[in-house]
Design a protein around this motif. Structure first.
Motif, PDB file in Angstrom:
ATOM      1  N   LEU A   1       0.942  -1.268   0.309  1.00  0.00           N
ATOM      2  CA  LEU A   1       0.105   0.103  -0.034  1.00  0.00           C
ATOM      3  C   LEU A   1       0.719   1.088  -0.030  1.00  0.00           C
ATOM      4  O   LEU A   1       1.861   1.402   0.622  1.00  0.00           O
ATOM      5  N   VAL A   2       0.534   2.054  -0.986  1.00  0.00           N
ATOM      6  CA  VAL A   2       1.219   3.492  -0.854  1.00  0.00           C
ATOM      7  C   VAL A   2       0.414   4.575  -0.559  1.00  0.00           C
ATOM      8  O   VAL A   2      -0.814   4.649  -1.005  1.00  0.00           O
ATOM      9  N   VAL A   3       0.726   5.499   0.049  1.00  0.00           N
ATOM     10  CA  VAL A   3      -0.228   6.772   0.136  1.00  0.00           C
ATOM     11  C   VAL A   3       0.212   8.063   0.075  1.00  0.00           C
ATOM     12  O   VAL A   3       1.570   8.359   0.076  1.00  0.00           O
ATOM     13  N   LEU A   4      -0.500   8.884  -0.531  1.00  0.00           N
ATOM     14  CA  LEU A   4       0.033  10.223  -0.806  1.00  0.00           C
ATOM     15  C   LEU A   4      -1.022  11.155   0.089  1.00  0.00           C
ATOM     16  O   LEU A   4      -1.986  10.715   0.708  1.00  0.00           O
TER      17      LEU A   4
ATOM     18  N   MET B   1      -2.024   8.313 -11.719  1.00  0.00           N
ATOM     19  CA  MET B   1      -1.600   7.431 -10.707  1.00  0.00           C
ATOM     20  C   MET B   1      -2.107   6.107 -10.831  1.00  0.00           C
ATOM     21  O   MET B   1      -1.228   5.179 -10.527  1.00  0.00           O
ATOM     22  N   ALA B   2      -3.107   5.951 -11.805  1.00  0.00           N
ATOM     23  CA  ALA B   2      -3.394   4.579 -12.314  1.00  0.00           C
ATOM     24  C   ALA B   2      -2.398   3.932 -12.931  1.00  0.00           C
ATOM     25  O   ALA B   2      -2.150   2.656 -12.554  1.00  0.00           O
ATOM     26  N   GLU B   3      -1.837   4.562 -13.799  1.00  0.00           N
ATOM     27  CA  GLU B   3      -0.701   3.887 -14.489  1.00  0.00           C
ATOM     28  C   GLU B   3       0.409   3.442 -13.551  1.00  0.00           C
ATOM     29  O   GLU B   3       1.233   2.357 -13.710  1.00  0.00           O
ATOM     30  N   ALA B   4       0.759   4.355 -12.687  1.00  0.00           N
ATOM     31  CA  ALA B   4       1.832   4.256 -11.646  1.00  0.00           C
ATOM     32  C   ALA B   4       1.516   3.151 -10.675  1.00  0.00           C
ATOM     33  O   ALA B   4       2.379   2.137 -10.429  1.00  0.00           O
ATOM     34  N   ALA B   5       0.340   3.121 -10.235  1.00  0.00           N
ATOM     35  CA  ALA B   5       0.023   1.899  -9.389  1.00  0.00           C
ATOM     36  C   ALA B   5       0.145   0.647 -10.081  1.00  0.00           C
ATOM     37  O   ALA B   5       0.597  -0.284  -9.735  1.00  0.00           O
ATOM     38  N   ARG B   6      -0.484   0.564 -11.439  1.00  0.00           N
ATOM     39  CA  ARG B   6      -0.110  -0.505 -12.121  1.00  0.00           C
ATOM     40  C   ARG B   6       1.129  -1.047 -12.414  1.00  0.00           C
ATOM     41  O   ARG B   6       1.663  -2.200 -12.268  1.00  0.00           O
ATOM     42  N   ASP B   7       2.017   0.003 -12.607  1.00  0.00           N
ATOM     43  CA  ASP B   7       3.485  -0.342 -13.044  1.00  0.00           C
ATOM     44  C   ASP B   7       3.974  -0.749 -11.851  1.00  0.00           C
ATOM     45  O   ASP B   7       4.867  -1.542 -11.671  1.00  0.00           O
ATOM     46  N   ALA B   8       3.747  -0.193 -10.519  1.00  0.00           N
ATOM     47  CA  ALA B   8       4.405  -0.685  -9.265  1.00  0.00           C
ATOM     48  C   ALA B   8       3.797  -1.948  -8.746  1.00  0.00           C
ATOM     49  O   ALA B   8       4.125  -2.605  -7.842  1.00  0.00           O
TER      50      ALA B   8
ATOM     51  N   HIS C   1      -3.474   4.624  -2.269  1.00  0.00           N
ATOM     52  CA  HIS C   1      -4.297   5.490  -1.753  1.00  0.00           C
ATOM     53  C   HIS C   1      -3.729   6.924  -2.157  1.00  0.00           C
ATOM     54  O   HIS C   1      -2.404   7.533  -2.033  1.00  0.00           O
ATOM     55  N   ALA C   2      -4.299   7.557  -3.323  1.00  0.00           N
ATOM     56  CA  ALA C   2      -3.737   8.567  -4.154  1.00  0.00           C
ATOM     57  C   ALA C   2      -4.051   9.988  -3.367  1.00  0.00           C
ATOM     58  O   ALA C   2      -3.917  10.933  -4.193  1.00  0.00           O
ATOM     59  N   GLY C   3      -4.221   9.957  -1.993  1.00  0.00           N
ATOM     60  CA  GLY C   3      -4.395  11.219  -1.733  1.00  0.00           C
ATOM     61  C   GLY C   3      -5.493  11.617  -2.049  1.00  0.00           C
ATOM     62  O   GLY C   3      -6.578  11.051  -2.423  1.00  0.00           O
TER      63      GLY C   3
ATOM     64  N   GLY D   1     -21.711  20.606 -10.292  1.00  0.00           N
ATOM     65  CA  GLY D   1     -20.817  22.080 -10.112  1.00  0.00           C
ATOM     66  C   GLY D   1     -20.259  22.060  -8.505  1.00  0.00           C
ATOM     67  O   GLY D   1     -19.299  22.847  -8.425  1.00  0.00           O
ATOM     68  N   THR D   2     -20.774  21.505  -7.683  1.00  0.00           N
ATOM     69  CA  THR D   2     -20.147  21.301  -6.537  1.00  0.00           C
ATOM     70  C   THR D   2     -18.765  20.703  -6.305  1.00  0.00           C
ATOM     71  O   THR D   2     -18.564  19.717  -6.921  1.00  0.00           O
ATOM     72  N   LEU D   3     -17.913  21.615  -5.508  1.00  0.00           N
ATOM     73  CA  LEU D   3     -16.590  20.909  -5.198  1.00  0.00           C
ATOM     74  C   LEU D   3     -16.376  20.226  -3.920  1.00  0.00           C
ATOM     75  O   LEU D   3     -17.176  20.305  -3.100  1.00  0.00           O
ATOM     76  N   TYR D   4     -15.681  19.013  -4.068  1.00  0.00           N
ATOM     77  CA  TYR D   4     -15.313  18.143  -2.986  1.00  0.00           C
ATOM     78  C   TYR D   4     -14.086  17.832  -2.721  1.00  0.00           C
ATOM     79  O   TYR D   4     -13.293  18.042  -3.743  1.00  0.00           O
ATOM     80  N   ASN D   5     -13.627  17.622  -1.515  1.00  0.00           N
ATOM     81  CA  ASN D   5     -12.082  17.221  -1.212  1.00  0.00           C
ATOM     82  C   ASN D   5     -12.179  15.559  -1.261  1.00  0.00           C
ATOM     83  O   ASN D   5     -12.537  15.198  -0.302  1.00  0.00           O
ATOM     84  N   THR D   6     -12.040  15.010  -2.439  1.00  0.00           N
ATOM     85  CA  THR D   6     -12.068  13.872  -2.452  1.00  0.00           C
ATOM     86  C   THR D   6     -10.906  12.787  -2.605  1.00  0.00           C
ATOM     87  O   THR D   6      -9.807  13.086  -3.642  1.00  0.00           O
ATOM     88  N   SER D   7     -10.668  11.691  -1.849  1.00  0.00           N
ATOM     89  CA  SER D   7      -9.765  10.779  -1.844  1.00  0.00           C
ATOM     90  C   SER D   7     -10.189   9.569  -2.880  1.00  0.00           C
ATOM     91  O   SER D   7     -11.269   9.390  -2.970  1.00  0.00           O
ATOM     92  N   LEU D   8      -9.048   9.139  -3.486  1.00  0.00           N
ATOM     93  CA  LEU D   8      -8.939   8.018  -4.495  1.00  0.00           C
ATOM     94  C   LEU D   8      -8.379   6.754  -4.212  1.00  0.00           C
ATOM     95  O   LEU D   8      -6.903   7.153  -3.663  1.00  0.00           O
ATOM     96  N   VAL D   9      -9.003   5.768  -4.120  1.00  0.00           N
ATOM     97  CA  VAL D   9      -8.092   4.519  -4.043  1.00  0.00           C
ATOM     98  C   VAL D   9      -8.115   3.713  -5.180  1.00  0.00           C
ATOM     99  O   VAL D   9      -9.017   3.469  -5.570  1.00  0.00           O
ATOM    100  N   ILE D  10      -6.705   3.460  -5.481  1.00  0.00           N
ATOM    101  CA  ILE D  10      -6.701   2.463  -6.669  1.00  0.00           C
ATOM    102  C   ILE D  10      -6.050   1.607  -6.655  1.00  0.00           C
ATOM    103  O   ILE D  10      -4.986   1.096  -5.857  1.00  0.00           O
ATOM    104  N   SER D  11      -6.555   0.237  -7.228  1.00  0.00           N
ATOM    105  CA  SER D  11      -6.015  -1.007  -7.054  1.00  0.00           C
ATOM    106  C   SER D  11      -4.752  -1.156  -8.003  1.00  0.00           C
ATOM    107  O   SER D  11      -4.544  -0.504  -8.924  1.00  0.00           O
ATOM    108  N   PRO D  12      -3.913  -2.558  -7.736  1.00  0.00           N
ATOM    109  CA  PRO D  12      -2.990  -2.913  -8.443  1.00  0.00           C
ATOM    110  C   PRO D  12      -3.116  -3.094  -9.846  1.00  0.00           C
ATOM    111  O   PRO D  12      -2.154  -2.855 -10.659  1.00  0.00           O
ATOM    112  N   THR D  13      -4.402  -3.235 -10.234  1.00  0.00           N
ATOM    113  CA  THR D  13      -4.628  -3.275 -11.885  1.00  0.00           C
ATOM    114  C   THR D  13      -4.948  -1.812 -12.283  1.00  0.00           C
ATOM    115  O   THR D  13      -5.416  -1.766 -13.466  1.00  0.00           O
ATOM    116  N   GLY D  14      -5.040  -1.111 -11.585  1.00  0.00           N
ATOM    117  CA  GLY D  14      -5.173   0.591 -11.956  1.00  0.00           C
ATOM    118  C   GLY D  14      -6.889   0.871 -11.958  1.00  0.00           C
ATOM    119  O   GLY D  14      -7.019   2.063 -12.185  1.00  0.00           O
ATOM    120  N   ASP D  15      -7.487   0.022 -11.109  1.00  0.00           N
ATOM    121  CA  ASP D  15      -9.001   0.395 -11.135  1.00  0.00           C
ATOM    122  C   ASP D  15      -9.423   1.329  -9.855  1.00  0.00           C
ATOM    123  O   ASP D  15      -8.562   1.491  -9.029  1.00  0.00           O
TER     124      ASP D  15
END
Ligand SMILES: NC(=O)CC(=O)C(=O)O
Length: 266
Positions: A35-38, A67-74, A79-81, A90-104
């Motif tokens: 697991l890698v975290v930003l 970041m999906a490409e980086a997760a796949r490569d590694a 957890h891409a921060g 139109g609403t803005l959110y502070n949204t975290s992204l979690v990407i799997s090792p296959t880039g999903d």
């Protein structure tokens, strides 16, 4: 389970795109981690309010793509921060992204507690309305962001949803660093869960960042802590320690929700 926290700088001397490329190459160097975290809002800067509108993107936007490409490569869970997300309404959110090792895209989390009281994020962004967990092979991770760390009831909700490890990206100011460390340890002890809290380094929008990313075990012991500058913390976690701690010292079984929070039982 090996985790790497990438405490990247938030200095305004880079564009969002160059930060993405730099972060992606740091993620690629973490091959072998599980697991890698930003940190929080690292493509923009957590306090760069004036850039939020211009840098807003969708969860499938440029940060995810790079970041999906980086997760796949590694071959890592990433957890891409968090990003500034623009919802179709139109609403803005502070949204975290979690990407799997296959880039999903395995999960997203819109920060529930917005920081700033009557300014900044608190007035510019919408509040998330949903708890989020992602089941990794070793442990279920519960998602929270920065200011959320001050709200213990969120973390209890995540424990009830199965979390044994909390990932908390942040852009925490240096002047409140004492709270950061204390709160990270408190959330770990009271929930008998790992806390991986990843901050930013440097100064952004005149706000000096604390850095000091921290990894705490389910007994509240600090396993690793960064300094104030850019740094990568790599730590080995023992997933079995969560259940072992909860069995050996079963405080969570002594909760009295019926007495102290009957509304939560409805
Ligand atoms: N920046 C945040 O979201 C939280 C923060 O600064 C705090 O002190 O809490």
């Amino acid at each position: 389970m090996r985790a790497s926290l990438i405490q990247i700088a938030a200095d305004p001397d880079e564009t969002a795109n160059s930060r993405r490329q730099r972060a992606a190459s740091l993620v690629r160097e973490q091959r072998g981690a599980d697991l890698v975290v930003l940190p929080e809002l690292w493509p923009v800067g957590a306090f760069a309010y004036q850039s939020f509108e211009d840098e807003a993107e969708t969860p499938a936007g440029p940060t995810y793509e790079v970041m999906a490409e980086a997760a796949r490569d590694a071959g890592v869970w990433l957890h891409a921060g968090s990003i500034v997300e623009r919802d179709p309404d139109g609403t803005l959110y502070n949204t975290s992204l979690v990407i799997s090792p296959t880039g999903d895209l395995a999960g997203t989390y819109r920060k529930i507690h917005r920081f700033g009281f009557d300014k900044g994020e608190a007035v510019m962004m919408g509040a998330g309305a949903d708890l989020a967990t992602v089941a990794l092979p070793e442990l279920t991770i519960g998602l929270a962001t920065c200011y959320d760390l001050r709200f213990p009831e969120l973390f209890r909700g995540l424990v009830d949803a199965g979390a044994g490890l909390f990932v908390v990206p942040a852009g925490w100011p240096a002047r409140r660093r004492g709270h950061w460390t204390l709160l990270a340890r408190a959330r770990a002890v009271e929930n008998q869960a790992y806390v991986l809290a990843c901050g930013t380094a440097g100064t952004h929008a005149d706000v000096e960042q604390a850095g000091h990313s921290i990894v705490v075990d389910p007994w509240g012991e600090v396993l690793a802590e960064a300094g104030p500058d850019e740094e990568i913390l790599t730590v080995d976690l023992d997933a079995a320690k969560v259940e072992a701690t909860r069995e050996q010292f079963p405080v969570l079984k002594d909760r009295r929700l019926g007495v102290v929070a009957p509304d939560l039982l409805r």
